[in-house]
Every structure is written in structure tokens, then in C-alpha cells.
Design a protein around this motif. Structure first.
Motif, PDB file in Angstrom:
ATOM      1  N   ALA A  76     -54.651 -10.195 -18.962  1.00 26.12           N
ATOM      2  CA  ALA A  76     -55.610  -9.976 -20.050  1.00 26.12           C
ATOM      3  C   ALA A  76     -54.867  -9.451 -21.278  1.00 26.12           C
ATOM      4  O   ALA A  76     -53.938  -8.651 -21.165  1.00 26.12           O
ATOM      5  CB  ALA A  76     -56.671  -8.977 -19.615  1.00 26.12           C
ATOM      6  N   GLY A  94     -58.476 -13.344 -18.692  1.00 21.41           N
ATOM      7  CA  GLY A  94     -57.257 -13.528 -17.934  1.00 21.41           C
ATOM      8  C   GLY A  94     -56.888 -15.006 -17.913  1.00 21.41           C
ATOM      9  O   GLY A  94     -57.442 -15.813 -18.676  1.00 21.41           O
ATOM     10  N   ARG A 101     -64.369  -9.750 -17.610  1.00 24.15           N
ATOM     11  CA  ARG A 101     -63.394 -10.192 -16.612  1.00 24.15           C
ATOM     12  C   ARG A 101     -63.549 -11.697 -16.422  1.00 24.15           C
ATOM     13  O   ARG A 101     -63.807 -12.190 -15.331  1.00 24.15           O
ATOM     14  CB  ARG A 101     -63.617  -9.473 -15.281  1.00 24.15           C
ATOM     15  N   ASP A 156     -56.311 -11.322 -14.101  1.00 25.29           N
ATOM     16  CA  ASP A 156     -56.682 -10.119 -14.852  1.00 25.29           C
ATOM     17  C   ASP A 156     -55.467  -9.391 -15.398  1.00 25.29           C
ATOM     18  O   ASP A 156     -55.532  -8.744 -16.446  1.00 25.29           O
ATOM     19  CB  ASP A 156     -57.466  -9.156 -13.952  1.00 25.29           C
TER      20      ASP A 156
END
Length: 218
Positions: A115, A209, A154, A112
Motif C-alpha cells: 500500500a 495494495g 484494503r 497490503d
């Protein structure tokens, strides 16, 4: 480029014995040509029953196209996008796999903190952190065992898998796993279904991610 932060730990995976039973229930052992008892024995001998370790089947035995329909999100099965019919040709790149039908992956992270990075930016950063990018099949195995890891906004890329062209150059597509919005060629009926797709090597996406691990072992 965003700041690099330490990978965040994931919630505990099921024990390896439970992971083996789940793969057997899904029929993964059959498509891989591995007897159920052999899969159970491997999990029992691994000795990582209480740690965050993922059991994976080598992509030569269980390719992405066969694993994708086993995924579930919102009660809907996973699928591979129509313009990635060559998904199974995306092989290991910048990732070394054990020469065995079954192996273990440790230190998983969804990435993450990366990202809005491009794959081109993320790959060297992962190497600097002594992390290895996940393969597409490994990412699918992770979601099979821990469906909650795939969340809207996510989701993650699996840039350990790349397609090498006949001229030796790498295809600019990089595989990813996310949740379909049910638009375009996906079809409305696939809204909220797990989706195997791709993004360009140089593009950034705020909702993707870069999944990685610390180690693979047999």
C-alpha cells in the motif's frame, strides 16, 4: 518506498467444487460458453479441494465488463467506471496465462504490504519475489468467491492487465478494484458498491495494495 515484507496469507477459499457451483449459479459458465458439467469436471479433476486455490475463467471467455455486475458489496452490484469503457481491452502484461478456458491460480495475496506504492514501483518488486500480478478478471473472480477480501481501505490493484495503444506504448491507466464512495460520476446510489476503476501508473494510494499470486496452471 515502504519496506518489503512477506505476503500475508488469505483466509481459505471455498473448495474448488463449491467455487464451480457458485460460478454456475451466477451464470458465468453461460457467458463463457462452457457447459456446467465441464466446469464441474474441471474442478473435480484439479485435486486442490482443500487448498487456497482460485478457479478462473480465461478473460477471452469471460471479460471484466461481464463479470463486474456479478460482484456484490453491501447488497449492491459491481460496476465499471464510465471512463473505463475499454476495460475489456486491458489484456495480460507481465503475466502468462494458460491456453485454456479454465485454469487455477495459487498463492493469492492482496498486497497490503505494498500500500502506498505506485504500480511502477510494485511491478519489479513482485518480480523479485517471484510473484505474478493478478489480471483484472482474476481479481474479480477472487472477490466473487471471497467477498470479504474487498474491504474499505484494503482494496487492490490488478496490474497484470494493461492496455497497449496502437503505437505500441502502454496506456498509463492501471486497473483496480475498490469500494465506491458514491461521489462524482459514480452516483450516490452506488455508494459501497464494488467498483472497477483505474489509477495512474506513477501514482501512489494508501488504500490500494497489489494483488498477486505464485502460479497459474491448467
Amino acid at each position: 518506498m515502504p519496506d518489503i515484507s512477506s505476503p500475508a496469507p488469505v483466509t481459505a477459499l471455498p473448495p474448488l467444487a463449491a467455487q464451480a457451483e457458485h460460478l454456475i449459479a451466477l451464470g458465468v459458465h453461460e457467458l463463457a460458453g462452457i457447459p456446467a458439467d465441464e466446469l464441474r469436471a474441471f474442478a473435480a479433476a484439479a485435486g486442490y479441494a482443500d487448498s487456497d486455490t482460485l478457479l478462473a475463467v480465461h478473460p477471452d471467455r469471460a471479460p471484466a465488463s461481464a463479470l463486474a455486475p456479478l460482484l456484490r458489496h453491501g447488497g449492491k452490484p459491481g460496476f465499471v467506471v464510465t471512463d473505463m469503457s475499454d476495460a475489456d481491452r486491458f489484456g495480460p502484461c507481465d503475466a502468462e496465462l494458460p491456453d485454456a478456458p479454465l485454469y487455477l491460480i495459487t498463492g493469492l495475496d492482496r498486497g497490503d504490504h505494498m500500500a502506498n506504492w505506485s504500480p511502477q514501483e510494485a511491478l519489479p518488486a513482485l518480480a523479485e519475489q517471484d510473484r505474478t500480478p493478478l489480471l483484472l478478471t482474476e481479481g474479480i473472480h477472487w472477490v466473487l468467491q471471497q467477498p470479504a477480501i474487498l474491504k474499505r481501505n484494503r482494496c487492490f490493484m490488478t496490474i497484470g492487465s494493461r492496455l497497449r495503444k496502437a503505437n505500441g506504448a502502454l496506456d498509463a491507466r492501471t486497473p483496480a478494484i475498490w469500494i465506491s464512495n458514491g461521489t462524482g460520476r459514480d452516483g450516490h446510489e452506488r455508494r459501497n458498491a464494488p467498483k472497477i476503476g483505474w489509477c495512474w501508473w506513477g501514482n501512489r494510494h494508501t488504500w490500494l495494495g497489489f494483488a498477486s499470486a505464485t502460479n497459474r496452471r491448467h
